[in-house]
Design an enzyme around this catalytic site. Structure first.
Site, PDB file in Angstrom:
ATOM      1  N   TYR A 134      56.651 -22.339   3.604  1.00  0.00           N
ATOM      2  CA  TYR A 134      55.714 -23.042   4.154  1.00  0.00           C
ATOM      3  C   TYR A 134      54.563 -22.356   5.028  1.00  0.00           C
ATOM      4  O   TYR A 134      53.593 -22.991   5.642  1.00  0.00           O
ATOM      5  CB  TYR A 134      56.246 -24.577   4.936  1.00  0.00           C
TER       6      TYR A 134
ATOM      7  N   HIS B 255      49.964 -30.508  -0.779  1.00  0.00           N
ATOM      8  CA  HIS B 255      51.297 -29.722  -0.537  1.00  0.00           C
ATOM      9  C   HIS B 255      51.032 -28.251  -0.077  1.00  0.00           C
ATOM     10  O   HIS B 255      50.125 -27.767  -0.784  1.00  0.00           O
ATOM     11  CB  HIS B 255      52.189 -29.944  -1.546  1.00  0.00           C
TER      12      HIS B 255
END
Length: 150
Positions: free
Chosen positions: A30, A108
């Site tokens: 991430y 995302h």
């Protein structure tokens, strides 16, 4: 939605479960940006685009649904939605997106299609008008550019 203080159209940015841990949560997937870092970039970008963003995060599915309804009632220009793990499990969020007349853009940080097989189905994506995934924090800024063009 226009804000009385700015009269700019509003794009809501809703982030779901565990995104409050960005920056420390699995940075190899991430990245190192925190959600606050991303929100600050979006606010600056929105100002350049003549928009206003309202950024929120929750770990609760029902809250995301309530916020989607709120965006509709408020007359939002668009919603950027990173539903986190609910992307792959929540028919209720899918139904909420389909129930409102506000374009929802799925966001995302990673690309779910390049991850575990259980992440390959996106109930959010089925209902969304567009999606941006796999660009790290830039997925949000790319989505905001798309929302501005709506």
């Amino acid at each position: 939605m226009t804000n009385e203080r700015t009269d700019k159209p509003t794009v809501f940015v809703f982030s779901g479960p565990n995104l409050n841990l960005l920056g420390t949560r699995e940075p190899e997937i991430y990245g190192h940006d925190t959600l606050n870092d991303i929100h600050a970039r979006l606010e600056a970008q929105a100002a350049e685009l003549g928009l206003r963003v309202e950024c929120r995060q929750t770990n609760h599915e029902g809250v995301l649904i309530d916020w989607l309804h709120e965006a509709y009632i408020a007359g939002a220009k668009a919603v950027l939605l990173n539903a986190g793990g609910y992307t792959h499990t929540s028919i209720a969020i899918h139904d909420a997106i389909k129930s409102i007349k506000v374009p929802v853009i799925e966001v995302h940080l990673s690309d779910p299609m390049k991850r575990e097989e259980f992440r390959h189905i996106s109930y959010v994506g089925i209902a969304a008008v567009d999606h941006f995934a796999g660009h790290g924090a830039d997925s949000y800024t790319l989505a905001l550019d798309a929302a501005a063009r709506l």
